[in-house]
Design an enzyme around this catalytic site. Structure first.
Site, PDB file in Angstrom:
ATOM      1  N   HIS B 164       0.849  -1.200   0.000  1.00  0.00           N
ATOM      2  CA  HIS B 164       0.000   0.000   0.000  1.00  0.00           C
ATOM      3  C   HIS B 164       0.889   1.256   0.000  1.00  0.00           C
ATOM      4  O   HIS B 164       1.832   1.331   0.777  1.00  0.00           O
ATOM      5  CB  HIS B 164      -0.904  -0.014   1.238  1.00  0.00           C
ATOM      6  CG  HIS B 164      -2.013   0.988   1.157  1.00  0.00           C
ATOM      7  ND1 HIS B 164      -3.278   0.662   0.730  1.00  0.00           N
ATOM      8  CD2 HIS B 164      -2.035   2.314   1.403  1.00  0.00           C
ATOM      9  CE1 HIS B 164      -4.040   1.745   0.737  1.00  0.00           C
ATOM     10  NE2 HIS B 164      -3.302   2.759   1.144  1.00  0.00           N
ATOM     11  N   HIS B 166       2.699   4.275   0.943  1.00  0.00           N
ATOM     12  CA  HIS B 166       2.820   4.951   2.236  1.00  0.00           C
ATOM     13  C   HIS B 166       4.260   5.367   2.496  1.00  0.00           C
ATOM     14  O   HIS B 166       5.183   4.872   1.857  1.00  0.00           O
ATOM     15  CB  HIS B 166       2.357   4.027   3.372  1.00  0.00           C
ATOM     16  CG  HIS B 166       3.293   2.883   3.654  1.00  0.00           C
ATOM     17  ND1 HIS B 166       3.419   1.783   2.816  1.00  0.00           N
ATOM     18  CD2 HIS B 166       4.174   2.659   4.670  1.00  0.00           C
ATOM     19  CE1 HIS B 166       4.311   0.931   3.325  1.00  0.00           C
ATOM     20  NE2 HIS B 166       4.793   1.445   4.439  1.00  0.00           N
ATOM     21  N   LYS B 314      22.658  -3.265  -7.276  1.00  0.00           N
ATOM     22  CA  LYS B 314      24.000  -2.997  -6.773  1.00  0.00           C
ATOM     23  C   LYS B 314      24.060  -3.454  -5.322  1.00  0.00           C
ATOM     24  O   LYS B 314      23.204  -3.055  -4.505  1.00  0.00           O
ATOM     25  CB  LYS B 314      24.276  -1.494  -6.870  1.00  0.00           C
ATOM     26  CG  LYS B 314      25.464  -1.004  -6.064  1.00  0.00           C
ATOM     27  CD  LYS B 314      26.790  -1.489  -6.620  1.00  0.00           C
ATOM     28  CE  LYS B 314      27.959  -1.081  -5.720  1.00  0.00           C
ATOM     29  NZ  LYS B 314      29.228  -1.693  -6.163  1.00  0.00           N
ATOM     30  N   MET B 316      25.847  -3.247  -1.792  1.00  0.00           N
ATOM     31  CA  MET B 316      26.793  -2.468  -0.987  1.00  0.00           C
ATOM     32  C   MET B 316      27.302  -3.425   0.094  1.00  0.00           C
ATOM     33  O   MET B 316      26.742  -3.496   1.186  1.00  0.00           O
ATOM     34  CB  MET B 316      26.111  -1.263  -0.357  1.00  0.00           C
ATOM     35  CG  MET B 316      25.689  -0.205  -1.347  1.00  0.00           C
ATOM     36  SD  MET B 316      27.116   0.589  -2.155  1.00  0.00           S
ATOM     37  CE  MET B 316      26.240   1.573  -3.394  1.00  0.00           C
ATOM     38  N   VAL B 317      28.318  -4.188  -0.252  1.00  0.00           N
ATOM     39  CA  VAL B 317      28.775  -5.260   0.631  1.00  0.00           C
ATOM     40  C   VAL B 317      30.266  -5.115   0.930  1.00  0.00           C
ATOM     41  O   VAL B 317      30.752  -3.985   1.063  1.00  0.00           O
ATOM     42  CB  VAL B 317      28.400  -6.633   0.019  1.00  0.00           C
ATOM     43  CG1 VAL B 317      26.887  -6.872   0.127  1.00  0.00           C
ATOM     44  CG2 VAL B 317      28.835  -6.750  -1.442  1.00  0.00           C
ATOM     45  N   GLU B 320      32.575  -2.075   0.072  1.00  0.00           N
ATOM     46  CA  GLU B 320      31.801  -0.884   0.405  1.00  0.00           C
ATOM     47  C   GLU B 320      31.619  -0.757   1.924  1.00  0.00           C
ATOM     48  O   GLU B 320      31.675   0.340   2.477  1.00  0.00           O
ATOM     49  CB  GLU B 320      30.433  -0.935  -0.287  1.00  0.00           C
ATOM     50  CG  GLU B 320      30.488  -0.730  -1.802  1.00  0.00           C
ATOM     51  CD  GLU B 320      30.873  -1.961  -2.599  1.00  0.00           C
ATOM     52  OE1 GLU B 320      31.232  -2.997  -1.989  1.00  0.00           O
ATOM     53  OE2 GLU B 320      30.834  -1.899  -3.839  1.00  0.00           O
TER      54      GLU B 320
HETATM   55  O1  LIG Z   1      33.346  -8.666  -7.232  1.00  0.00           O
HETATM   56  P1  LIG Z   1      32.019  -9.309  -7.027  1.00  0.00           P
HETATM   57  O2  LIG Z   1      32.042 -10.406  -6.004  1.00  0.00           O
HETATM   58  O3  LIG Z   1      31.361  -9.732  -8.316  1.00  0.00           O
HETATM   59  O4  LIG Z   1      31.099  -8.112  -6.474  1.00  0.00           O
HETATM   60  C1  LIG Z   1      30.616  -7.976  -5.187  1.00  0.00           C
HETATM   61  O5  LIG Z   1      31.601  -7.403  -4.325  1.00  0.00           O
HETATM   62  C2  LIG Z   1      32.034  -6.087  -4.665  1.00  0.00           C
HETATM   63  C3  LIG Z   1      32.984  -5.615  -3.583  1.00  0.00           C
HETATM   64  O6  LIG Z   1      32.367  -5.600  -2.311  1.00  0.00           O
HETATM   65  C4  LIG Z   1      30.857  -5.129  -4.819  1.00  0.00           C
HETATM   66  O7  LIG Z   1      31.334  -3.901  -5.342  1.00  0.00           O
HETATM   67  C5  LIG Z   1      29.782  -5.688  -5.746  1.00  0.00           C
HETATM   68  O8  LIG Z   1      28.659  -4.824  -5.742  1.00  0.00           O
HETATM   69  C6  LIG Z   1      29.387  -7.086  -5.259  1.00  0.00           C
HETATM   70  O9  LIG Z   1      28.408  -7.643  -6.109  1.00  0.00           O
END
Ligand SMILES: O=P(O)(O)O[C@H]1O[C@H](CO)[C@@H](O)[C@H](O)[C@H]1O
Ligand SMILES: O=P(O)(O)O[C@H]1O[C@H](CO)[C@@H](O)[C@H](O)[C@H]1O
Lengths: 351, 351
Positions: B164, B166, B314, B316-317, B320
């Site tokens: 919904h 919001h 994308k 952010m892992v 990042e």
């Molecule tokens: O290099 P990979 O494993 O494909 O990519 C992964 O790790 C990277 C570094 O943290 C990130 O920038 C990517 O968004 C993520 O998908």
């Protein structure tokens, strides 16, 4: 009014490493959930897949052929975010359009020749090889670059694009945002208290015990007081260590042991191969190698996204992005849950 | 060596609002992808679902009955992260275990009585009602609290637990992390340059044009130079406005117009109801109402997670989280893509 209880009442906790705050809302643990559900990956992964560019003997997209490796395997990323060479932008003083040079290198390290194995299932000897390799990489690449970020994205939910057990190393000519803040906060703490922030912290945690999940002679694994992710943890040596290559033979062996134990706990939490991003942080390298960095203490962080089950994750969205990170479960509750878990991996238990 | 080209070569860009950097890697646009694929939600949403606690006339989990509303509807969250009252922790000077009081309130605002409508499909009159309500809330709740965070999590991929239409409002007795940094950076800029940071910025962008996607007499919608998310944008008035309630009748009307246009562009990008988190930021309220906050400029940010298609986001892992945010597509390329999109919503086009 009732007396304040950190396990029941909302409050803010300060993160001295990042110099910011986390909002803790334990009273909110009971809210119902009707949102996004990520399916746990149940697919069986073949031990060797001819099409997987990380397997021994296979050809990668750029035509390079992997050796028939039988332990770890390190190579330069075929599509690196950071290149060693390239034209640099003109430095600009414009406060609104500032731009700076970025150089670096990106490596991939396979942990094992098999695709269907993970760190907690690997033997101590195999994990020890990975640790020695991390130390070697940090020392080698660190000669040239200011920061060597060793990190592992584990699980598709964490953007990991290949199930083969591996980590990455992104090294850069610049000190990235996170280590820049940690460099400042640890230095300021040392100036003010004449002692090392994270060492003081780990000793206080060992006295208090409520957030310590595992420890051995050299290492402590705990949920930090300021944890953001539901099961976020910190892995830290008990004595002063600047960089991963400074670990002694004995510390490396006990690191292999606690790593296997902690990843077993994680997998046992929801009986799933537990997704996370993990990374190492120690004193910077490159030009910092000749500077006094004694205020630094080596540590690893684990940021796992799961919240309630193998399929319900914590979303760091709206309020977290615009305002302040927020959690419901307290750090102490998370530590207790992890402590209570069995020490034998769910895949290796006799039923 | 080739001359530096910001559309081809890696570099860092500075974010003057957050006082940190983003790593831009345009050369990496060509890498293949084999990772996580989020299925676009194709489910048809019923206009009125008797079980949806946000629909008019329905009973919520806590037993409260919604009015038969025919426009917007504002109520206090049934499971609020922040409560108005509660015991406060003792203030502590311990630098490693600092804790502080948190009070606040959490509201939910439904945009429309129908579940199967979204902002870009709503009429200008209906959007205008939402804007007036935002202004009213900020002014009302802002009397009591230092920060009123109005935000919308759109789409299951952004943790939105109810389809919904919001938004949410989380107000707090404290200034959260993000506005604390923006308060400092805007104040320091004013002290140094005797002018308003974001107003200077928007005027420079209007001259340069390369990142401006839409503008009207009062508003500019652009991809900021320092954007982190692939299609991150900033919506900002052309003249000095401190808080959303300070917008004139004319500025509110033109905000309704540009909001409808920008959300139409977003939906047209991948022909899907575009997921994002958005939020407003203006001068703080509560005790700040009597302070000079003229260095602030009202703005809204949109953080959409999609990267290449309705199903590839994308992440952010690892790098990042541990080091520095990173993007491949440049801000200028993103702005151009958005500019090139049709102005009529894909669901409302004659085929
Ligand atoms: O290099 P990979 O494993 O494909 O990519 C992964 O790790 C990277 C570094 O943290 C990130 O920038 C990517 O968004 C993520 O998908
Ligand atoms: O309140 P909701 O929509 O259920 O919850 C959503 O937004 C909140 C505020 O950004 C987040 O804390 C939650 O993780 C997210 O799922």
């Amino acid at each position: 009014m009732a007396k304040f209880d950190s396990q029941d009442h909302q409050h803010l906790r300060y993160n001295p490493l990042r110099d910011d705050w986390v909002l803790v809302c334990p009273h909110r643990m009971k809210r119902p959930w009707a949102g996004h559900v990520e399916k746990p990956e149940e697919e069986t992964i073949p031990r060797h897949d001819r099409k997987n560019p990380l397997c021994p003997g296979n050809t990668r997209p750029n035509g390079m052929v992997n050796p028939d490796y039988d332990s770890t395997f390190l190579f330069t990323n075929d599509f690196p975010a950071l290149l060693e060479e390239g034209p640099a932008p003109d430095e600009s003083d414009d406060p609104l359009f500032r731009c700076a040079e970025a150089k670096g290198t990106c490596k991939v390290m396979c942990f094992h020749p098999w695709s269907d194995i993970t760190l907690p299932i690997m033997s101590l000897t195999e994990i020890r090889v990975v640790i020695d390799k991390w130390a070697e990489i940090n020392s080698d690449i660190g000669k040239q670059f200011s920061w060597v970020q060793i990190f592992e994205n584990r699980g598709a939910i964490m953007g990991c694009s290949n199930p083969h057990p591996h980590c990455q190393v992104w090294a850069s000519s610049f000190l990235p945002n996170e280590p820049t803040v940690k460099h400042r906060t640890q230095r300021e703490y040392m100036e003010k208290h004449q002692s090392n922030m994270l060492l003081d912290y780990v000793h206080r945690e060992l006295e208090r015990k409520e957030r310590v999940v595992l420890e051995n002679a050299d290492w402590v694994w705990l949920v930090p007081y300021w944890a953001v992710w539901p099961y976020e943890t910190l892995l830290i040596p008990k004595t002063h260590v600047l960089r991963i290559e400074d670990l002694t033979d004995i510390q490396r062996q006990s690191l292999a042991e606690i790593t296997k134990q902690l990843l077993t706990k994680y997998d046992n939490l929801f009986e799933v191969s537990f997704p996370y991003s993990m990374g190492w942080a120690g004193a910077p390298t490159g030009k910092y190698l000749s500077e006094d960095c004694s205020f630094w203490q080596l540590h690893a962080v684990y940021y796992p996204p799961l919240l309630r089950s193998a399929s319900v994750k914590k979303f760091m969205v709206g309020y977290e992005m615009m305002a302040t990170v927020q959690r419901d479960l307290t750090a102490e509750q998370a530590a207790q849950k992890l402590k209570d878990l069995p020490d034998v991996h769910y895949k290796q238990r006799a039923h």
